[in-house]
Design a protein around this motif. Sequence first.
Motif, PDB file in Angstrom:
ATOM      1  N   PRO A  47       0.832  -1.211   0.000  1.00 25.81           N
ATOM      2  CA  PRO A  47       0.000   0.000   0.000  1.00 25.81           C
ATOM      3  C   PRO A  47       0.866   1.260   0.000  1.00 25.81           C
ATOM      4  O   PRO A  47       1.959   1.267   0.577  1.00 25.81           O
ATOM      5  CB  PRO A  47      -0.781  -0.116   1.312  1.00 25.81           C
ATOM      6  N   TYR A  48       0.406   2.320  -0.638  1.00 27.07           N
ATOM      7  CA  TYR A  48       1.110   3.598  -0.586  1.00 27.07           C
ATOM      8  C   TYR A  48       0.176   4.723  -1.000  1.00 27.07           C
ATOM      9  O   TYR A  48      -0.903   4.479  -1.553  1.00 27.07           O
ATOM     10  CB  TYR A  48       2.364   3.605  -1.461  1.00 27.07           C
ATOM     11  N   GLY A  49       0.595   5.937  -0.720  1.00 26.89           N
ATOM     12  CA  GLY A  49      -0.189   7.105  -1.105  1.00 26.89           C
ATOM     13  C   GLY A  49       0.692   8.143  -1.755  1.00 26.89           C
ATOM     14  O   GLY A  49       0.900   8.154  -2.948  1.00 26.89           O
ATOM     15  N   CYS A  50       1.303   9.042  -0.921  1.00 28.22           N
ATOM     16  CA  CYS A  50       2.017  10.202  -1.466  1.00 28.22           C
ATOM     17  C   CYS A  50       3.386   9.860  -2.053  1.00 28.22           C
ATOM     18  O   CYS A  50       3.923  10.609  -2.852  1.00 28.22           O
ATOM     19  CB  CYS A  50       2.194  11.231  -0.364  1.00 28.22           C
ATOM     20  N   GLN A  51       3.998   8.758  -1.642  1.00 25.90           N
ATOM     21  CA  GLN A  51       5.369   8.384  -2.030  1.00 25.90           C
ATOM     22  C   GLN A  51       6.392   9.454  -1.646  1.00 25.90           C
ATOM     23  O   GLN A  51       7.440   9.574  -2.260  1.00 25.90           O
ATOM     24  CB  GLN A  51       5.462   8.117  -3.542  1.00 25.90           C
ATOM     25  N   ASN A  52       6.059  10.231  -0.663  1.00 31.91           N
ATOM     26  CA  ASN A  52       6.885  11.376  -0.305  1.00 31.91           C
ATOM     27  C   ASN A  52       7.196  11.434   1.182  1.00 31.91           C
ATOM     28  O   ASN A  52       7.707  12.430   1.671  1.00 31.91           O
ATOM     29  CB  ASN A  52       6.116  12.664  -0.677  1.00 31.91           C
ATOM     30  N   GLY A  53       6.796  10.407   1.931  1.00 27.85           N
ATOM     31  CA  GLY A  53       7.077  10.396   3.364  1.00 27.85           C
ATOM     32  C   GLY A  53       6.084  11.141   4.219  1.00 27.85           C
ATOM     33  O   GLY A  53       6.319  11.353   5.407  1.00 27.85           O
ATOM     34  N   PHE A  54       4.939  11.564   3.644  1.00 23.60           N
ATOM     35  CA  PHE A  54       4.003  12.390   4.401  1.00 23.60           C
ATOM     36  C   PHE A  54       2.784  11.636   4.921  1.00 23.60           C
ATOM     37  O   PHE A  54       2.342  11.850   6.036  1.00 23.60           O
ATOM     38  CB  PHE A  54       3.501  13.558   3.536  1.00 23.60           C
ATOM     39  N   CYS A  55       2.202  10.769   4.091  1.00 21.38           N
ATOM     40  CA  CYS A  55       0.862  10.264   4.420  1.00 21.38           C
ATOM     41  C   CYS A  55       0.876   9.074   5.369  1.00 21.38           C
ATOM     42  O   CYS A  55      -0.132   8.775   6.000  1.00 21.38           O
ATOM     43  CB  CYS A  55       0.108   9.904   3.142  1.00 21.38           C
ATOM     44  N   GLY A  56       1.966   8.359   5.452  1.00 20.55           N
ATOM     45  CA  GLY A  56       2.050   7.215   6.362  1.00 20.55           C
ATOM     46  C   GLY A  56       1.422   5.939   5.849  1.00 20.55           C
ATOM     47  O   GLY A  56       1.384   4.929   6.542  1.00 20.55           O
ATOM     48  N   GLN A  57       0.922   5.952   4.625  1.00 22.68           N
ATOM     49  CA  GLN A  57       0.199   4.764   4.136  1.00 22.68           C
ATOM     50  C   GLN A  57       1.115   3.592   3.798  1.00 22.68           C
ATOM     51  O   GLN A  57       0.650   2.484   3.591  1.00 22.68           O
ATOM     52  CB  GLN A  57      -0.653   5.142   2.925  1.00 22.68           C
ATOM     53  N   CYS A  58       2.424   3.835   3.676  1.00 22.69           N
ATOM     54  CA  CYS A  58       3.333   2.748   3.287  1.00 22.69           C
ATOM     55  C   CYS A  58       4.021   2.129   4.498  1.00 22.69           C
ATOM     56  O   CYS A  58       5.044   1.475   4.351  1.00 22.69           O
ATOM     57  CB  CYS A  58       4.365   3.292   2.306  1.00 22.69           C
ATOM     58  N   LYS A  59       3.428   2.321   5.690  1.00 20.37           N
ATOM     59  CA  LYS A  59       4.067   1.796   6.904  1.00 20.37           C
ATOM     60  C   LYS A  59       4.110   0.277   6.910  1.00 20.37           C
ATOM     61  O   LYS A  59       3.142  -0.375   6.528  1.00 20.37           O
ATOM     62  CB  LYS A  59       3.278   2.247   8.136  1.00 20.37           C
ATOM     63  N   VAL A  88       8.480   1.106   9.782  1.00 21.13           N
ATOM     64  CA  VAL A  88       9.279   1.837   8.794  1.00 21.13           C
ATOM     65  C   VAL A  88       8.371   2.372   7.708  1.00 21.13           C
ATOM     66  O   VAL A  88       7.296   1.825   7.460  1.00 21.13           O
ATOM     67  CB  VAL A  88      10.370   0.927   8.159  1.00 21.13           C
ATOM     68  N   LEU A  89       8.813   3.447   7.059  1.00 20.51           N
ATOM     69  CA  LEU A  89       8.069   4.004   5.922  1.00 20.51           C
ATOM     70  C   LEU A  89       8.772   3.519   4.656  1.00 20.51           C
ATOM     71  O   LEU A  89       9.873   3.974   4.330  1.00 20.51           O
ATOM     72  CB  LEU A  89       8.104   5.528   5.948  1.00 20.51           C
ATOM     73  N   LEU A  90       8.123   2.628   3.948  1.00 19.77           N
ATOM     74  CA  LEU A  90       8.801   1.966   2.825  1.00 19.77           C
ATOM     75  C   LEU A  90       9.114   2.915   1.671  1.00 19.77           C
ATOM     76  O   LEU A  90      10.010   2.650   0.877  1.00 19.77           O
ATOM     77  CB  LEU A  90       7.947   0.801   2.325  1.00 19.77           C
ATOM     78  N   CYS A  91       8.389   4.029   1.561  1.00 24.51           N
ATOM     79  CA  CYS A  91       8.640   4.934   0.429  1.00 24.51           C
ATOM     80  C   CYS A  91       9.895   5.767   0.631  1.00 24.51           C
ATOM     81  O   CYS A  91      10.357   6.430  -0.292  1.00 24.51           O
ATOM     82  CB  CYS A  91       7.436   5.849   0.176  1.00 24.51           C
ATOM     83  N   ARG A  92      10.425   5.802   1.855  1.00 24.41           N
ATOM     84  CA  ARG A  92      11.583   6.665   2.130  1.00 24.41           C
ATOM     85  C   ARG A  92      12.781   5.912   2.684  1.00 24.41           C
ATOM     86  O   ARG A  92      13.763   6.542   3.050  1.00 24.41           O
ATOM     87  CB  ARG A  92      11.181   7.755   3.143  1.00 24.41           C
TER      88      ARG A  92
END
Length: 349
Positions: A47-59, A88-92
Amino acid sequence: MSELIIRRSHTKKYMFTILNQVSGNTFKVSGDEFILDGAIANGVNFPYGCQNGFCGQCKATLIDGEVDYTEDGIPPGITPEEVDDNMVLLCRCKAKSDVSIVVSELDDSANIEVKTMPCKVQKIERLSHDVAKVLLKIPGDESLQYLPGQYIDVIHPDFEPRAFSIANSPANSSLIEIHVRLINDGKFTNFVFNELQENSLLKIEGPKGDFYLRENSDDPIIMVAGGTGFGPVKAMVEHAIDIGITRQIHIYWGARNEDDLYSDLGYKWDKEHDNVNFVPVLSQEDGDSWQGRKGYVHESVLEDFDNLTEYEVYACGPPDMVKAVADTFASKGMFKDSFFADSFEFSSQ
Ligand SMILES: Cc1cc2nc3c(=O)[nH]c(=O)nc-3n(C[C@H](O)[C@H](O)[C@H](O)COP(=O)(O)OP(=O)(O)OC[C@H]3O[C@@H](n4cnc5c(N)ncnc54)[C@H](O)[C@@H]3O)c2cc1C
Ligand code: FES
């Protein structure tokens, strides 16, 4: 701080194996790329959203191995407490060793390739003083496969990519509708309102995000939209109507005043479909001319429902609204697994 997380270790450019213990899926990433990028490139539906470290959806939860963030440090989408709990935040973050994580992947229906495609601006229509509907035509026989509720990045050579939710059902997926709100001093949205012409060429990249209608459930639905958050709700409701979903759908649309309610579709769905209930809510309408609900949109839902345990909740729009929904609905029994959201964060670039 977790001992599993080692910062800025000097590792040569190795390939590492990422194992998701939930699904058993594995894939390889280099130590130079974000783990989420590796997952996407390998068709693994984290799962992911912003791919920028902001939304938390990639936890995800780190079970074994080492990861590292960039020089910017821990991104805002994860709290220090969560870091201490090995999240961890997978997008960052990047792998520094083979890594095992635990994360719920999107189901098979989300197994859709992310594509970059050219498109032509077919129509620009002003829907209100600060919202425009833009229709993007994908040329030839091509179309964009997506799930209703997902978003695209719109790409123009003079700007960084900008995220906009797709506002029409996938039934006609060669024509993509987006609802663009004008942002004060916003570079791209001002360009859309003042310079973008019909027949101009753009590119889109998508579909993206895990905000989409879950079809494998019988639970009644509450949708909470703020402003142009109505766009993805429109896509989901149109799709639900297209495929004959009979689950109860309660749509709450929050706006500042009556002029901001830029579509009459909610009233139409409510009138024509027994299972659809539409409630517009205005936060800045003080006069007597508005006979409907007043206040913040999430408060109206809380007034109407004593217990949210059996509902699926979809929330999209301004970050403050999405956060208010997440925070307050949980106290009325909303389950975390039944909550889906797209927070319209702005780009950091
Ligand atoms: C997943 C996702 C889906 C989205 N879907 C939609 C959509 O369907 N419709 C839509 O209108 N918008 C949507 N957005 C928001 C949209 O991407 C931004 O409004 C847009 O990128 C702003 O671009 P800009 O170049 O005009 O502003 P920028 O030049 O990037 O920003 C200028 C300044 O304006 C402020 N700002 C920018 N965007 C916002 C914002 N959204 N809210 C408050 N302040 C802001 C910031 O302070 C920023 O520094 C979505 C965002 C995300 C992450
Ligand atoms: S924080 Fe990683 S996708 Fe938004």
